[in-house]
Structures are given as structure tokens and as C-alpha cells.
Scaffold this motif. Structure first.
Motif, PDB file in Angstrom:
ATOM      1  N   VAL A  15       0.983  -1.279   0.134  1.00  0.00           N
ATOM      2  CA  VAL A  15       0.217  -0.022   0.065  1.00  0.00           C
ATOM      3  C   VAL A  15       1.045   1.047  -0.040  1.00  0.00           C
ATOM      4  O   VAL A  15       0.441   2.299  -0.660  1.00  0.00           O
TER       5      VAL A  15
ATOM      6  N   SER B 123      -0.918  -3.241  -6.061  1.00  0.00           N
ATOM      7  CA  SER B 123      -2.025  -3.620  -5.347  1.00  0.00           C
ATOM      8  C   SER B 123      -2.670  -5.190  -5.328  1.00  0.00           C
ATOM      9  O   SER B 123      -2.735  -5.941  -4.216  1.00  0.00           O
ATOM     10  N   LEU B 124      -2.389  -5.807  -6.392  1.00  0.00           N
ATOM     11  CA  LEU B 124      -2.913  -7.256  -6.466  1.00  0.00           C
ATOM     12  C   LEU B 124      -1.907  -8.093  -5.711  1.00  0.00           C
ATOM     13  O   LEU B 124      -2.181  -8.899  -5.216  1.00  0.00           O
TER      14      LEU B 124
ATOM     15  N   LEU C 159      -2.273  -1.009 -10.307  1.00  0.00           N
ATOM     16  CA  LEU C 159      -2.847  -2.248  -9.926  1.00  0.00           C
ATOM     17  C   LEU C 159      -2.174  -3.264  -9.977  1.00  0.00           C
ATOM     18  O   LEU C 159      -2.660  -4.168  -8.841  1.00  0.00           O
TER      19      LEU C 159
ATOM     20  N   GLN D  62      -2.603  -7.645  -2.078  1.00  0.00           N
ATOM     21  CA  GLN D  62      -3.578  -8.481  -1.929  1.00  0.00           C
ATOM     22  C   GLN D  62      -3.290 -10.042  -1.607  1.00  0.00           C
ATOM     23  O   GLN D  62      -3.737 -10.685  -0.979  1.00  0.00           O
TER      24      GLN D  62
ATOM     25  N   ARG E 272     -12.849 -15.155   3.425  1.00  0.00           N
ATOM     26  CA  ARG E 272     -13.500 -14.297   2.303  1.00  0.00           C
ATOM     27  C   ARG E 272     -13.946 -14.858   1.491  1.00  0.00           C
ATOM     28  O   ARG E 272     -14.012 -15.909   0.970  1.00  0.00           O
TER      29      ARG E 272
END
Lengths: 277, 325
Positions: free
Chosen positions: A201, A259-260, A256, A263, A277
Motif C-alpha cells: 500500500v 495492489s494485486l 494495479l 492482496q 473471504r
């Protein structure tokens, strides 16, 4: 090993890795793809992409090759993102671990400073730092690192607070090991995984901050930064909008990818959470 | 009343933080090359040293750093932020003139992001792992990765240049004087694109948080009880889940007040809005350090006030906080 398998099983993580690798290859091989100065005059200005086969993505208003600037810009963005993130993570871990490990007055004092940094909007602090120290690429990178550490410190502190009373830490304490050993060798390795995930992040935000600064013409004008190109394209936005559009897509894809990957790491390192989840 | 006392105590606790910020920034700005007088002299096209000394005395720059800081803090108590040499007005006046567009922009971007984040998060959570969820989650990821200034520029190309639906910038139409409803509508029309631009990243964050917290709350025992009572699914979500699931989002508003204010620097520059953010940018470019320091002070206060309001809102949503203290 299990974590690596879980990581590769997530399609989001794989897509992110592929994007990030592509950007990395662009950045590392920039001189090989486009040797020579990407900010030098290449041809007639404002040629649309596809108009001239020599310029895959066209030329900007100064007649510079946009494709060359994109490829060299990948290197700048990744470098700034990586170095600024490292600075933020090192400061954040140092402050967070000392505050969380010792508690008491040390904790209060350090958290006051952290709060002060969090109360001040980080982009405005960044503007002040650039106003004071100038906007070479080095100062901008360090400034981004300086405005980005508070969340890392808070996260590290929270981990330390929950870990420092565990039995294995108490056992080491009884053995008479030094505080430095306890912090660095015992607690920190256990506190690290969520911090590493959060670093993705920080990196995404760092890249965005630099591009925003460059867009406002407050970053280093002498490096081929994507934000610089968007800022330049603004002057011809009404007709030649592609000059701004192309580097924006490059930033979007890079963020992107980061972030991926973050994650994917999160899901792989916290398997309990991933299943929920 | 307990809620208010609690929030006021938090507010009082932020005073030392504010002092730390002001002192830190004041000392930091001392390191800047050149002071207000240098900038002023450069604007006037130079001048003799006697004039410079005279001006330094006028702006109170002729004493030591510690004394200057002391004076500045004393004046801050009376909300006197000093004088802006560039604008030729007191800094407080300059900032007050620029505050309304920024507050309006932040409020509308926050409402936009909060409302749609909530709705999209709920939809995604109720259709978890099916196509509406996948679509919304992907959109969230893309919005999160979009640089706001770039989105703003592309919105100008599409909606102002090609479709001509919205003006490309400015706060109101300066070619005609409007009053009443027409003036309000005019400002609203000018704020549509900036609101979308500033709100986009927060929309992405809110919808992700809302989705995760909905999923968590939906798995709790009281939801099972509500379902077992025979309530319809809509009623369960609206009456029992929503209020609990909203709490993390409300926390985020406070945490991200600063980020939003920082974001408005960029958005106001893209859309030429005469707000606080643009003023911050201008004062950096023009080296108007007095104004810059004033902006730092005002934006820190703004963040503290927003957090105060969030504390109250949070306690209203979660009665356990008021009861527990």
C-alpha cells in the motif's frame, strides 16, 4: 512453501505479478529498448500514435518519443516507489517497535509525534518539504518516504504490543537477553508479515504521490517521469489528449499490479482470513 | 452528554499535537532558502539593503528564530496568521476567502464516496463471489489505482470537450452574474467533475471496507437470531446489519480527512478551483511561506474538527461507546 502455493493459486496475485514483472522488465531494459536520452528531440511534435511507425505511441508537444518516456519512466516510478517505501518502512518499524516494546512515556511521546504527522495532510507536508528542500529526484524520494511512515509505525506498534507479553518473549527475557536482541531477533520477525503486506500500500501511494507532484511541476523536471508527461500533455489536452492519456494508463496498471500483489501476499500470509473471504 | 464529554476530551488531547505541528513546521520553514522579503524584493525587481532591513523589521523577521516562533504562537491564539506579502492581505483573510470551495468540494466528494461505497459494498457482499461481486470488486481495484489528476483530465476531455455537459473548470460562471437558485445550480454544475475526481479513490476504499465488514457482521450470531425470527433478508440487512457494518467506514472518514484535503490540492489545480488546496500550491510556487504556514495550521484544525465530528457520529451509531465509558 504453503504460502507460495496459496499465492500462486490466486488469479489476482498472478495477474498482479505479471503486470509488475512487465513494468520491471521495461524499467530494467529501458536503455536497451530505447537507447539514448528519452527527453531528447526525436521527431516532428504531436504525431498521433500509429501515425508514424517510428513512434509507436506518438510524440509529445516538444517532439519527444512518448514510448521512450514511458519505458524510462517505469524505471523512475519503480525506483522512487521502492526507495521511498524502504525509507517509510525503516522509519515506521524503528518508531513503532520502540514505542510498542517499551510502552509508557516512550510510547506516549512517539505516538504524539506520529499523531502530529497523521493530522497534517501528507500531500501538504510533501509540498512544504519540497518548498524547503527543492525538487531534485533525491529530495522528492526522501520527502515521500518521510510523509509515508506513520501508518507503518502504528501497525508495527500494535503487533509489538500483542507480542511482547507472549511466553517466548518472557522466556528470552528470563535468559537475560538484551532489549536489542529481543526486539530485533525475537519480536520483529513475528511482527513483520503484516508490515510487509502493508508495504505494498505504501508503495502504491508513493508512486501516486510522485506522479501528482510531477503533474504539478513540483518534481524533478530533468527525469522522464510519467507525471511530468501528463502535466505537459495538459497544455494540448483539448486536441492531443493522448499525450496525457498514455502515461496515465501506465501509472494505473503499475498501481494495479502493486495492489494485486499486496492482496495476494495478504491472502497467502493470513490463510485464516483468506478462507473467511 | 457522555458522548460529548468523551469527544471533547479527545479534542483537548489534540491540542499538544497541534502545537507540535505548528512549531515543527515553523522551524522547518526556517530552513527554506530565502524569506518573504527576498520573494517580495524579487517581485519588485530588486532594491537596496536598507529597504530590505526596513521590510524585515515590518514583517518581524529581524529577531532570532526562537523569538519569532514565540511571537507567532502568541499571535495564533488571537487567530492572527500574519500578513501575506504576495496577496497584500492578512493571511487569515486570504485563507477564509479560499476555504468555502474546498469545504464544499470535500463534503460533496465524501457524500458521493460514502453513499455509493455503501450501496456497492452491500450489493457485493450480498452476492458474494458471484458476478455482481466480481464486477464491483474489480471496479474498486481499478478506481483505487487511478491517479485522480489523470481521471480529472480525462473527464474534462470526455464531458467538457466532446460532450460539453459540464464546464472544464472554475467555481462559477464569471461571464454572467447569477443569483438565488440559478447561482447554486451553476456552482453545482461546476462541482460535478471535481467531486467525481476527488471521490473516486475514496469510493474504492469505502466499497472494499463495506463489503468486508458486511461479510463479517453477516456471520455473527445476532444475525442468525434475526433470521430465525423469520425476518425477511432485506429487513435483516437494513435494520440489523447495516448499522454495525457501517462502523469501520465511519472510522475511515476520520482517518482519511487529511488524505482528502491533500487530494483536493491536486483536484483544485486540475479544475482551477479557487480553494485552499490551490492556494497551498500557489504559495509553494510563489514562496509565500507565511501563507503556507497558515494553510498548514488551518488544515490541521480542519482534520481535528472532522475527527471530532466523526467521534460524535461514531458514538451515536455504536451505543456501547457511550455506555462503556
Amino acid at each position: 512453501m504453503r504460502a507460495a502455493k496459496a499465492y500462486l493459486r490466486s488469479p489476482a496475485a498472478v495477474i498482479g505479478t505479471v503486470i509488475l514483472l512487465a513494468v520491471l522488465v521495461m524499467g530494467v531494459g529501458a536503455d536497451w529498448f530505447y537507447p539514448g536520452d528519452p527527453l531528447g528531440l526525436a521527431g516532428r511534435p504531436l504525431q498521433w500514435p500509429g501515425q508514424n511507425p517510428r513512434f509507436l505511441l506518438g510524440t509529445d508537444s516538444s517532439g519527444r518519443d512518448i514510448a521512450a518516456q514511458i519505458v524510462h519512466g517505469a524505471r523512475i516510478s519503480l525506483l522512487i516507489g521502492f526507495v521511498a517505501t524502504s525509507i517509510a518502512v525503516v522509519i515506521g518499524i524503528a518508531i513503532g517497535s520502540v514505542a510498542g516494546f517499551y510502552g509508557g512515556a516512550t510510547d506516549t511521546a512517539l505516538m504524539r509525534v506520529t499523531e502530529a504527522f497523521q493530522t497534517l495532510p501528507n500531500f501538504i507536508l510533501l509540498l512544504v518539504l519540497v518548498a524547503v528542500f527543492g525538487s531534485t529526484i533525491e529530495t522528492v524520494t526522501i520527502a515521500i518516504g518521510i510523509v509515508s511512515w506513520p501508518p507503518v509505525a502504528r501497525l508495527t506498534r500494535a503487533e509489538f504490543l500483542s507480542l511482547r507479553t507472549r511466553d517466548f518473549v518472557q522466556a528470552c527475557r528470563v535468559q537475560g537477553l538484551s532489549d536489542a536482541h529481543l526486539i530485533l531477533r525475537e519480536v520483529l520477525p513475528n511482527a513483520l508479515p503484516p508490515v510487509i503486506v502493508y508495504a505494498s500500500v505504501v508503495m502504491a501511494v508513493a508512486i501516486l504521490l510522485e506522479s501528482a507532484l510531477a503533474f504539478l511541476e513540483l518534481s524533478d523536471p530533468n527525469v522522464p517521469s510519467w507525471g511530468n508527461l501528463i502535466g505537459l500533455g495538459r497544455n494540448v489536452l483539448r486536441t492531443e489528449w493522448y499525450v496525457s492519456a498514455i502515461p496515465g494508463v501506465a501509472i494505473l496498471l503499475t498501481i494495479l499490479g502493486v495492489s494485486l500483489v499486496g492482496q495476494g501476499l495478504n491472502d497467502a500470509l493470513n490463510p485464516r482470513l483468506a478462507r473467511a473471504r | 452528554m457522555k458522548v460529548l464529554t468523551l469527544a471533547l476530551r479527545r479534542l483537548a488531547a489534540s491540542l499538544p499535537t497541534l502545537l507540535l505541528i505548528i512549531a515543527g513546521m515553523f522551524l522547518l520553514l526556517q530552513l527554506a532558502p530565502g524569506d518573504t522579503v527576498d520573494a517580495l524584493m524579487a517581485q519588485m525587481g530588486g532594491g537596496d539593503p536598507a529597504l530590505a532591513a526596513e521590510l524585515r523589521r515590518f514583517y518581524g523577521l529581524d529577531v532570532g528564530v526562537a523569538a519569532q516562533l514565540g511571537r507567532y504562537l502568541m499571535r495564533l491564539v488571537t487567530l492572527d496568521l500574519g500578513f501575506s506579502a504576495i496577496y497584500g492581505k492578512p493571511v487569515a483573510t486570504v485563507i477564509l476567502e479560499r476555504l468555502p470551495p474546498t469545504i464544499l468540494l470535500m463534503a460533496s466528494a465524501l457524500s458521493f464516496a460514502f453513499f455509493f461505497g455503501l450501496v456497492l459494498g452491500v450489493i457485493a457482499a450480498r452476492r458474494v463471489n458471484r458476478w455482481p461481486d466480481t464486477l464491483i470488486s474489480t471496479l474498486g481495484l481499478v478506481f483505487y489505482a487511478t491517479p485522480s489528476f489523470w481521471f480529472g483530465l480525462m473527464a474534462i476531455v470526455v464531458f467538457s470537450v466532446y460532450l460539453q455537459w459540464f464546464p472544464p473548470g472554475g467555481f462559477s460562471d464569471i461571464t454572467q452574474t447569477l443569483t438565488g437558485v440559478a447561482a447554486v445550480l451553476d456552482i453545482a454544475r461546476h462541482l460535478v467533475l471535481p467531486t467525481l475526481t476527488l471521490g473516486l479513490i475514496f469510493l474504492a476504499i469505502y466499497l472494499r471496507i463495506m463489503r468486508a465488514s458486511m461479510l463479517e457482521v453477516l456471520s455473527l450470531d445476532f444475525v442468525r437470531t434475526a433470521r430465525a425470527k423469520g425476518l425477511s433478508e432485506t429487513r435483516v440487512v437494513a435494520r440489523h446489519v447495516l448499522r454495525n457494518a457501517m462502523l469501520p467506514m465511519v472510522t475511515l472518514i476520520g482517518l482519511q480527512a487529511g488524505t482528502m484535503l491533500g487530494g483536493s490540492v491536486v483536484v483544485e489545480s486540475v479544475f482551477a478551483l479557487p480553494g485552499l488546496g490551490r492556494l497551498a500550491y500557489e504559495s509553494v510556487v510563489q514562496r509565500d511561506l507565511n501563507t503556507l504556514l497558515g494553510i498548514v495550521f488551518v488544515s490541521a484544525i480542519l482534520v481535528i474538527v472532522i475527527n471530532f465530528l466523526v467521534d460524535i457520529l461514531y458514538a451515536r451509531l455504536d451505543p456501547r461507546i457511550a455506555a462503556g465509558s
